[in-house]
Design a protein around this motif. Structure first.
Motif, PDB file in Angstrom:
ATOM      1  N   GLN A  74     -34.761  -5.152  -8.756  1.00  0.00           N
ATOM      2  CA  GLN A  74     -36.134  -4.875  -9.183  1.00  0.00           C
ATOM      3  C   GLN A  74     -36.380  -5.387 -10.605  1.00  0.00           C
ATOM      4  O   GLN A  74     -37.436  -5.944 -10.889  1.00  0.00           O
ATOM      5  N   ASP A 130     -36.632  -9.140 -10.435  1.00  0.00           N
ATOM      6  CA  ASP A 130     -37.887  -9.552  -9.803  1.00  0.00           C
ATOM      7  C   ASP A 130     -39.046  -9.459 -10.794  1.00  0.00           C
ATOM      8  O   ASP A 130     -39.839 -10.388 -10.917  1.00  0.00           O
ATOM      9  N   HIS A 131     -39.132  -8.342 -11.532  1.00  0.00           N
ATOM     10  CA  HIS A 131     -40.232  -8.183 -12.492  1.00  0.00           C
ATOM     11  C   HIS A 131     -40.079  -9.101 -13.705  1.00  0.00           C
ATOM     12  O   HIS A 131     -41.075  -9.483 -14.310  1.00  0.00           O
ATOM     13  N   GLU A 188     -38.558 -12.201 -13.524  1.00  0.00           N
ATOM     14  CA  GLU A 188     -38.789 -13.567 -13.041  1.00  0.00           C
ATOM     15  C   GLU A 188     -40.216 -13.781 -12.538  1.00  0.00           C
ATOM     16  O   GLU A 188     -40.729 -14.896 -12.557  1.00  0.00           O
ATOM     17  N   HIS A 189     -40.845 -12.717 -12.067  1.00  0.00           N
ATOM     18  CA  HIS A 189     -42.207 -12.792 -11.521  1.00  0.00           C
ATOM     19  C   HIS A 189     -43.043 -11.639 -12.085  1.00  0.00           C
ATOM     20  O   HIS A 189     -43.447 -10.742 -11.345  1.00  0.00           O
ATOM     21  N   PRO A 190     -43.293 -11.655 -13.391  1.00  0.00           N
ATOM     22  CA  PRO A 190     -44.018 -10.530 -13.995  1.00  0.00           C
ATOM     23  C   PRO A 190     -45.437 -10.408 -13.443  1.00  0.00           C
ATOM     24  O   PRO A 190     -46.077 -11.402 -13.124  1.00  0.00           O
ATOM     25  N   ARG A 191     -45.860  -9.159 -13.316  1.00  0.00           N
ATOM     26  CA  ARG A 191     -47.201  -8.859 -12.835  1.00  0.00           C
ATOM     27  C   ARG A 191     -48.100  -8.499 -14.011  1.00  0.00           C
ATOM     28  O   ARG A 191     -47.647  -7.929 -14.988  1.00  0.00           O
ATOM     29  N   SER A 238     -44.014  -5.090 -16.980  1.00  0.00           N
ATOM     30  CA  SER A 238     -44.582  -5.500 -15.702  1.00  0.00           C
ATOM     31  C   SER A 238     -44.701  -4.320 -14.743  1.00  0.00           C
ATOM     32  O   SER A 238     -45.757  -4.085 -14.148  1.00  0.00           O
ATOM     33  N   LYS A 239     -43.629  -3.571 -14.580  1.00  0.00           N
ATOM     34  CA  LYS A 239     -43.633  -2.443 -13.641  1.00  0.00           C
ATOM     35  C   LYS A 239     -44.612  -1.361 -14.095  1.00  0.00           C
ATOM     36  O   LYS A 239     -45.304  -0.754 -13.268  1.00  0.00           O
ATOM     37  N   GLU A 277     -48.088  -2.011 -12.908  1.00  0.00           N
ATOM     38  CA  GLU A 277     -48.233  -1.689 -11.484  1.00  0.00           C
ATOM     39  C   GLU A 277     -48.368  -0.182 -11.274  1.00  0.00           C
ATOM     40  O   GLU A 277     -49.175   0.268 -10.461  1.00  0.00           O
TER      41      GLU A 277
END
Length: 119
Positions: free
Chosen positions: A5, A8-9, A11-14, A66-67, A70
């Motif tokens: 997790q 993922d956050h 490498e692919h931040p939201r 990032s998380k 969300e």
């Protein structure tokens, strides 16, 4: 080792950037490690309708920013105020040793933003 997790956050931040016409924004610096996290939110009717972040720092700090965006988007202010460092860390599969500062930085940014919101 980083959890899947966290990677993922990282490498692919939201929700990267700044909320346009934000209701509130805050930047928190960690002088011990040099990490910086800026959080901006838009609040409508007591609900966080949009959240964005900018961060400079280690992998876990980027992932926490990032998380966090969300986790708070769509949440009532009362619920967002209850979010803890542990909940954020757990949502990312836990923090590696020596990285407890990362979720703390994100939660401090959230608390600073929420202090600016009166409703």
């Amino acid at each position: 080792m980083y959890s899947a997790q966290i990677l993922d956050h990282f490498e692919h931040p939201r929700h990267v950037g700044d909320v346009e016409n934000a209701t509130a924004a805050a930047q928190i610096d960690n002088p011990a490690c040099g990490d910086v996290l800026r959080l901006s939110v838009r609040v409508v009717g007591g609900v966080i309708t949009e959240a964005c972040f900018r961060a400079k720092g280690c992998v876990p700090s980027m992932a926490c920013g990032s998380k966090l965006t969300e986790m708070v988007t769509g949440r009532p202010l009362a619920d967002a105020r209850k979010l803890t460092r542990k909940e954020l860390a757990d949502a990312l599969g836990g923090m590696p040793a020596g990285s407890d500062h990362a979720p703390q930085l994100a939660i401090e940014a959230l608390q600073a933003v929420l202090k600016q919101v009166h409703r």
